[in-house]
Each structure stands twice: as structure tokens, then as C-alpha cells.
Write an enzyme that holds these catalytic residues in place. Sequence first.
Site: not given
Ligand code: SF4
Length: 511
Positions: A97, A253, A260, A263, A269
Site C-alpha cells: 500500500e 472505470c 462502460c 463494467c 451507475c
Molecule cells: Fe465507471 Fe459507470 Fe462506466 Fe462503470 S458504467 S465504467 S462505473 S462510468
Amino acid sequence: MTRARAGTAAAAAGALRRSGGSAGRGRKRTSPRGGAPAPTPAPPPARHHFSDPAEVEALRKNLLAWYDRCKRDLPWRALAATEPDADRRGYAVWVSEIMLQQTQVATVIDYYNRWMQKWPTLQALAQASLEEVNELWAGLGYYSRGKRLQEAARKVVSELGGHMPRTAEALQKLLPGVGRYTAGAIASISYGQATGVVDGNVIRVLCRLRCIGADSSSPAVIDRLWDMANALVDRSRPGDFNQALMELGATVCVPKAPLCGECPVKQHCRARCRVEKELALASQKLFGKPAPVPDVEDCGVGDCPLCPPATEPWDSSLGVTNFPRKAAKKQPRAMRTATCVLERRGCRGGPEYLIVQRPSSGLLAGLWEFPSLPLAQDLQEEKEREVLADHLQAWMGQPVAAKGLQFIGEVIHVFSHIHQTYVVYSLPLDGDVTLDPASPSRWVTEEEFHASAVSTAMKKVLKAHEKQHRKETSPGKGSKRKRGAKPQGAGSTCPGTQLSLHAFLRAPTAP
Ligand code: SF4
């Protein structure tokens, strides 16, 4: 009403406005002393938090399933998962970390492996010298991190019986250099404490998930994000959940072109939802269909502390990257430093360089460098040479002629807050120089230089020096130095000729 009271009242009214609530709208709680009920701060506007337990459950499940499938294979993750000794496990996560603060994963892996091989336990690190720590850290940047890590390890060994504190609260309280984020990461990943973490990646993901467009470095937003991270963290797999959230920010992201479509939490989101609604609206308009008003404009609370400021409204061209937003960064301070590569022929025929140690506090504390001197801005070249010559004299204990300094070029290095320009000179010597034993300085070969605790900036300086040297010694290629001074040799004007110290010390100081 006194001025102070008037100010307090105004501040309270302002705070109430910023929170989007009013005394009448807030839930009431009874004063512990039985007096008038005190208003409870209004909850964050629904658009900006996770109010539906079923949604929270689904988000956790989707994120963890994705993490199990897609997580990167990283050495600290392997240690966190397999190390049976709790103190070693906490230490392994702690080192990772600290190294990962401000540094890319790809860079950290090699440093981490070498570190853990050399100091696999807190006890081993506590016994290391600061010089060894700096040598291993060299090139990783933000050098005080290594020093602080070692100081804290010594504290665990000497004051805590060699045992790592087991909770985020105790880690933060007892270990110097361990802040809220690092404490949460160690406690959740090593010890399974259900506590959230907020780092740059988490900030980006959460701001997008919940359309938080106010300055993401402001205390109000940071506090809200911590609340959100603590509420979201999976109770049975907190360490994996936190790593998954950070992994999502690091790989999907991402800041500029988030993926997206891939994702795992896209259905949760709100930034993406807003983009999709805008697209749907645009296509309806295109085909002349009636356009319903989308319910995505803002959270409906005036002066919302989490929405983008009125002066910087949503920009459709940016899509989800409207979030997060940060106040403009302060420009790094410009600094100029003269530095000199003093070179002599070593006993095995190869070159050796003089390096000196920086003070034990401040920027690049305790690291080694070529003799260097901060310069006032707009100093004339001639004056620049003179002050550098004086500085070298202090190291060498003998007069140094400004004209003997050969200009190599300028090397730029940007530290987090400083835009540093190194004005590089070299000075080749034939004879030896008696160094002041009281001052930390030594001659090193090129190999030793790279193994020493030197900064990346100094490595760039040596590279510039070597490049210039190659230019001067390769047949048919003359020097292209702009700032003129020829290397000053004993009666020779040949580029690259080694200057005898005797001749050098006799060199005239006047132009
Ligand atoms: Fe980021 Fe939302 Fe796109 Fe997922 S859907 S990558 S959380 S902006």
C-alpha cells in the site's frame, strides 16, 4: 447581536443551505439533556447515495464476481491470501500500500518483490539501515515513504512487541505514516475488518456511480465518499470488495476512456444512466418523436453540496467523465538547479563520479546526487558558473575555475510540486581530489552509481552527460552544445580530453 454571533448564525444558515435542508425538514432528535429537540442533519440527496439495500447487495455481488474472474495476479495479493502469520500478512499488505501510493502497479511489482525478499518481516526491516532502504527505493519516487515505513516498522518491533495493530483505528493511531486509507486497506485485506477505503480510484468510481460533481477533493465530498465506502463494503469479504473497487477504477472505470460496456456495475451507475438517457433523447428528437423530459438533470435539491457547481454544469461531450471533478491544481513551482558531473579515471580505467549526500530532511532527503546548487531565477550564465564553481570548491577544498566547467545541457524533472530544471555541467579530472572526510561524499563507478540511493532525476543527468560524451568522442560528430564552454584541458582544445586537476586548478577565472 454581536458580530461574532451574527457570523455564526450566517455560517449555520449557509451550512443548512449547502446541505439542502431546513430546520423544518430535518428529522428531529431529542437533546440528551432533555431540552429542545436538535435537528438531525439532512441525509444526502437520494441521487447521491445508495438507499436501496437490494441494490447494494446486487452491486456487491456483481463486483465481487467480476473481481474473482478478472483480478490481476499481483504478488501482494498472493501473500495476503496465503500467508498464515497475521503480522507478516499485515506487513506484506502495508508495504504494497505504501509503494502503490502515487506509483503505478507495473512499476511497483519489481520493487515489491525485491523488498520482500530482502526484508520479509517487520523485524528484518527494523534492522536495516536507512541507506539500504533508500538504495532499494531509488527510482520509486516520494522517498520519504520508504523512510517512514522503516521508522514505523521499528516502532512495531520496539513498542508493540512486533505485532501489527489489527484494526483500522489502531493502525492509524499507532503507526506513523499510516493514514485513513492505508489503515483501512491493511485492516480489511489482512484482517477482514469490514471497513471501506477511499483512494483516487474509489473516488472516481463512486463519483460516477452517484453523479457526484462537486470538487472531489473538498472535505464535504471526501466525507460523503468515506460514508459511502463504509456502507457499501461487503461484510463477508471486505478486503476483496475494497480491492475490487480499486481494481475497477484502475482497469475499467479509468480516467479518460472508461470501458462502460464491460463494467460489472454499469446497471448501478447514474453517470452512465444519464448518458444513455441523453442519447435516447437525442435519437427521439432526430426521428421527430415527442421528447419526454429526462429525470436526470440534477438531484432536485437547491445548492446541493454534491452536484456540479452551477458555473460548471454537465457537459454532454464529456459523458461519464464529467465525474469526478477537482478544483484546478496548483501549478508546480519552477526551480533551477546547477549540477556538476565530476569525473575521474578510476583505478580500473573506467570513469568514476563524485556523488554527495543530501541533507537528512526535505526533498529527496538522504539521497545521493552530483554536487548541486539551487539557482536564483534569471541568473546569467557567467554568474551561474561562478556560483557552481564556488560550491564545488566547498566540496573539494580547492579553488575551482568557473571556465573549466563544461556545459552539457538542461534536464527537466517534474516532482509532484516542483518543476525542476537541472543545468548540467561536467568537469573531467586527471588527478585525485582530497575530499573532506566530514562531508558525506564518495567516488562511484557507473554501476555503483546506479546501485546507490540516487533519484531518477540524477540518473537522467548522468544519461545526458554520457550522451554528450558519446557525441564528442564519436568520429565526425562534434558537440552541439548551445552554451559554449569548451572543455578546458592542459593546453588542449580537443573535445573530450581529460583535464588534469593541476591544470584545471590553474585555469584562469577571468573570461
Ligand atoms: Fe465507471 Fe459507470 Fe462506466 Fe462503470 S458504467 S465504467 S462505473 S462510468
